[in-house]
Design a protein around this motif. Sequence first.
Motif, PDB file in Angstrom:
ATOM      1  N   TRP A 139      54.601  47.194  43.295  1.00 31.75           N
ATOM      2  CA  TRP A 139      53.747  47.003  44.335  1.00 31.75           C
ATOM      3  C   TRP A 139      52.976  45.746  44.243  1.00 31.75           C
ATOM      4  N   THR A 140      52.993  44.752  45.428  1.00 35.41           N
ATOM      5  CA  THR A 140      52.329  43.744  45.499  1.00 35.41           C
ATOM      6  C   THR A 140      51.523  43.991  46.772  1.00 35.41           C
ATOM      7  N   ILE A 141      50.171  43.871  46.539  1.00 33.30           N
ATOM      8  CA  ILE A 141      49.149  44.063  47.513  1.00 33.30           C
ATOM      9  C   ILE A 141      48.170  42.935  47.706  1.00 33.30           C
ATOM     10  N   ASP A 142      48.104  42.344  49.117  1.00 39.25           N
ATOM     11  CA  ASP A 142      47.087  41.385  49.084  1.00 39.25           C
ATOM     12  C   ASP A 142      46.198  41.879  50.107  1.00 39.25           C
ATOM     13  N   LEU A 143      44.670  41.589  49.747  1.00 39.84           N
ATOM     14  CA  LEU A 143      43.823  42.123  50.638  1.00 39.84           C
ATOM     15  C   LEU A 143      42.737  41.255  51.126  1.00 39.84           C
ATOM     16  N   ALA A 144      42.156  41.345  52.145  1.00 40.36           N
ATOM     17  CA  ALA A 144      41.330  40.388  52.626  1.00 40.36           C
ATOM     18  C   ALA A 144      39.896  40.791  52.028  1.00 40.36           C
ATOM     19  N   PRO A 145      38.644  40.040  52.104  1.00 48.19           N
ATOM     20  CA  PRO A 145      37.645  40.419  51.624  1.00 48.19           C
ATOM     21  C   PRO A 145      37.091  41.713  52.000  1.00 48.19           C
ATOM     22  N   LEU A 171      52.121  46.729  39.261  1.00 45.15           N
ATOM     23  CA  LEU A 171      51.377  46.757  40.225  1.00 45.15           C
ATOM     24  C   LEU A 171      50.305  45.420  40.230  1.00 45.15           C
ATOM     25  N   THR A 172      50.445  44.840  41.418  1.00 41.89           N
ATOM     26  CA  THR A 172      49.645  43.555  41.185  1.00 41.89           C
ATOM     27  C   THR A 172      48.529  43.672  42.496  1.00 41.89           C
ATOM     28  N   VAL A 173      47.389  43.408  42.499  1.00 46.16           N
ATOM     29  CA  VAL A 173      46.555  43.675  43.637  1.00 46.16           C
ATOM     30  C   VAL A 173      45.600  42.315  43.462  1.00 46.16           C
ATOM     31  N   ARG A 174      45.678  41.725  44.699  1.00 45.59           N
ATOM     32  CA  ARG A 174      44.843  40.633  45.115  1.00 45.59           C
ATOM     33  C   ARG A 174      43.885  40.874  46.095  1.00 45.59           C
ATOM     34  N   ARG A 175      42.621  40.239  45.998  1.00 46.57           N
ATOM     35  CA  ARG A 175      41.682  40.611  46.860  1.00 46.57           C
ATOM     36  C   ARG A 175      41.094  39.195  47.254  1.00 46.57           C
ATOM     37  N   ALA A 176      40.885  38.654  48.283  1.00 43.52           N
ATOM     38  CA  ALA A 176      40.552  37.356  48.989  1.00 43.52           C
ATOM     39  C   ALA A 176      41.447  36.301  47.911  1.00 43.52           C
ATOM     40  N   GLY A 177      42.690  36.326  47.823  1.00 44.65           N
ATOM     41  CA  GLY A 177      43.210  35.295  47.050  1.00 44.65           C
ATOM     42  C   GLY A 177      43.201  35.413  45.287  1.00 44.65           C
ATOM     43  N   ARG A 178      42.218  36.149  45.008  1.00 49.43           N
ATOM     44  CA  ARG A 178      41.871  36.359  43.480  1.00 49.43           C
ATOM     45  C   ARG A 178      42.364  37.804  42.986  1.00 49.43           C
ATOM     46  N   THR A 179      43.078  37.727  41.659  1.00 44.17           N
ATOM     47  CA  THR A 179      43.666  38.852  41.021  1.00 44.17           C
ATOM     48  C   THR A 179      42.643  39.818  40.971  1.00 44.17           C
ATOM     49  N   LEU A 181      43.880  43.259  39.918  1.00 48.80           N
ATOM     50  CA  LEU A 181      44.458  44.384  39.029  1.00 48.80           C
ATOM     51  C   LEU A 181      45.777  43.906  38.752  1.00 48.80           C
ATOM     52  N   VAL A 182      46.355  43.869  37.585  1.00 50.32           N
ATOM     53  CA  VAL A 182      47.670  43.734  37.271  1.00 50.32           C
ATOM     54  C   VAL A 182      48.029  44.888  36.101  1.00 50.32           C
TER      55      VAL A 182
END
Length: 277
Positions: A139-145, A171-179, A181-182
């Motif tokens: 899973w690669t997840i990119d979230l806005a703030p 599982l890689t989760v980025r929020r506002a461009g910052r990691t 959770l990995v």
Amino acid sequence: MTLTDERNAPEAPRNPVAGVHATARITAVDRGGVTTLPVLDGDGPFELRRLRARGTEARVCVIGAMSAPLGGDRLRIEATAHQDATLHLTSAAATLALRGTTSAPATYDIHLTVADRAELRWQPKPLICAAGSNLHQSWTIDLAPTARLVLREEQILGRTGEPPGHVATRLTVRRAGRTLLVQETEYGPGAPGWDGPAVLAAHRATGQLLVIDPAFETAPPTVQLFGDASDGCHAALTPLTGPAVLATAVAPDALRLRQLLDTARAAVPRPAPADGR
């Protein structure tokens, strides 16, 4: 004329990488307070079905149109919730990973993108890793703030009465461009120590629930434990750095795993978003 001795011809690969290559794409857009689906495109084993909307959200069900993933398959789902959209993704049945005609692993990659004030819920039926299967899932997840996410995954190692297959996940989760959770896990034959007391022991069902909500910045969840030691069920709900909470669970079977994750979900506070949506 040149004659070729077939005995000296290059030998064909003994184990060619076969399998299906397929991608499903889903795009959700807010139009006047109602989420619509301008892109709903599936091929190969992916059949995408619109479900009846609930309130302002759009709901999509992924239906397996063929047996997959098998060894050598390359599967991918891309889902995007644009600004202010609400998208709920589920599946019609459990995903069954099976042995393929090649020893190459199957790959199943999920890419989720959630824009500001949008919400995406990924809540499919369980993944069952049958004997002899070999699956790499990511899973690669990119979230806005100001995005919100609910992600649930359940893994069942082997069907009733059979040994487990092999599954490796990232599982890689980025929020506002910052990691944010990995996380990597690996279970089944070939995975070091996966059935030891520090990992799953005798359990064959495991899963997790990840909830990310900017409202947690002012009202963070607290650590909680669930389960019944006599029944072999255990779950922990843990806040993460950032507005997120992660519940992890292990259980003897799929039914008790789902009950644990449902209990953890009910324990996660649901504060009203700052924008009133």
